[in-house]
Design an enzyme around this catalytic site. Sequence first.
Site, PDB file in Angstrom:
ATOM      1  N   GLN A 259      -4.361  -1.774   9.611  1.00  0.00           N
ATOM      2  CA  GLN A 259      -4.253  -2.993   9.197  1.00  0.00           C
ATOM      3  C   GLN A 259      -5.019  -3.895   9.873  1.00  0.00           C
ATOM      4  O   GLN A 259      -4.505  -4.127  11.214  1.00  0.00           O
ATOM      5  CB  GLN A 259      -2.942  -3.216   8.740  1.00  0.00           C
ATOM      6  CG  GLN A 259      -2.461  -4.443   7.888  1.00  0.00           C
ATOM      7  CD  GLN A 259      -3.103  -4.379   6.579  1.00  0.00           C
ATOM      8  OE1 GLN A 259      -3.201  -3.378   5.625  1.00  0.00           O
ATOM      9  NE2 GLN A 259      -3.772  -5.496   6.074  1.00  0.00           N
TER      10      GLN A 259
ATOM     11  N   LYS B 269       0.855  -1.177  -0.082  1.00  0.00           N
ATOM     12  CA  LYS B 269       0.063   0.373  -0.114  1.00  0.00           C
ATOM     13  C   LYS B 269       0.822   1.225   0.088  1.00  0.00           C
ATOM     14  O   LYS B 269       0.443   2.330  -0.675  1.00  0.00           O
ATOM     15  CB  LYS B 269      -0.978   0.113   1.249  1.00  0.00           C
ATOM     16  CG  LYS B 269      -1.944  -1.089   1.108  1.00  0.00           C
ATOM     17  CD  LYS B 269      -2.675  -1.314   2.400  1.00  0.00           C
ATOM     18  CE  LYS B 269      -3.493  -2.364   2.099  1.00  0.00           C
ATOM     19  NZ  LYS B 269      -4.584  -2.883   3.483  1.00  0.00           N
TER      20      LYS B 269
ATOM     21  N   ASP C  61     -10.699   3.176   4.658  1.00  0.00           N
ATOM     22  CA  ASP C  61     -10.872   1.875   4.338  1.00  0.00           C
ATOM     23  C   ASP C  61     -12.533   1.441   4.274  1.00  0.00           C
ATOM     24  O   ASP C  61     -12.749   0.445   3.968  1.00  0.00           O
ATOM     25  CB  ASP C  61     -10.596   1.162   5.761  1.00  0.00           C
ATOM     26  CG  ASP C  61      -9.196  -0.048   5.212  1.00  0.00           C
ATOM     27  OD1 ASP C  61      -9.391  -0.129   4.216  1.00  0.00           O
ATOM     28  OD2 ASP C  61      -8.708  -0.404   6.157  1.00  0.00           O
TER      29      ASP C  61
END
Length: 290
Positions: A97, A53, A120
């Site tokens: 994450q 990412k 997200d």
Amino acid sequence: MTAKIIDGKAIAADIRSDVGEGAAKLRAGGLVPGLATVLVGDDPASHKYVGMKRRMCAEVGIESYHNELPADATQEDVLALVERLATDPAVHGILVQLPLPKHIDEEAVLNAVPLSKDVDGFHPLNIGALAMKGREGDFIPCTPHGVIELLKRSGTEMSGASAVVLGRSNIVGMPVALLLVDQNATVTICHSRTKNTPELCRNADIIVAAIGRARFVRGDWIKPGATIIDVGTNVIDDATRKSGKRLVGDVDFDAAVEVAGAITPVPGGVGPMTIAMLLQNTLRAASRCA
Ligand code: NAP
């Protein structure tokens, strides 16, 4: 019939290129789009994903700010970090994450990400908005959004289509199903207790497989001409490979490709889209501050 291969790599590259142009415009105006990554613990796969990412951020002109906490970090440590990033003006998006270590309350952490930085799309209010007619959340979760984008860009008609989603997880199956309803598809969700999955699949114009079982969906479950989006990523043994391993999806690709109208490969289908949509969400978050 041999299905059209939906090239997620190429589609994701197009999206990244658009994000790059958008980021350059913001930078020219003095605003540097920024994504903060939060990694707790030492799970190798999580380290790899965050690394990917961050590399993609660099490629499109988004600054990434990496934050790492040890596996024994407390709930308070993680919350304090997220709360600090929430008020940092250089940070437009926060990516925590997942999975977090078991002793951390994941929901409390995701709740601490402000809606305006929830790139997200996992904040309960953003997920909740997906389930409400006429409501739009601030951000759509990346993998499900990538699935819809692949369907759109492959020319698959969703309105009025009958769609089967295999899997009902919070991060993939359920939001994909809600997004398909929003696109006016008629949706059936299959899960581990579903009794007649093959039969349901055989009637589907669209199948999205997100269960995490190697080659679970057989060729003879597929309606001729259907579009198949394979989200699954499963590592299997393969003696012909140097590594002795190979990545396969939840669909038996070799059989499905002979019946379907269009299909995503694994790798090179949904995977690259997830990061592309994260970058797109980060640009969107930054643009709102311009
Ligand atoms: P998950 O949380 O483990 O959920 C799996 C879902 O599959 C559950 O809803 C489960 O049903 C259902 N399921 C299990 N066995 C089934 C069966 N025999 N028939 C029908 N449904 C069944 O997994 P996830 O996080 O959603 O991920 C799914 C897959 O997508 C994994 O392979 C993951 O690696 C992959 N993935 C890929 C990306 C990407 O970017 N490419 C991103 C995220 C995930 P129950 O609810 O009844 O248990």
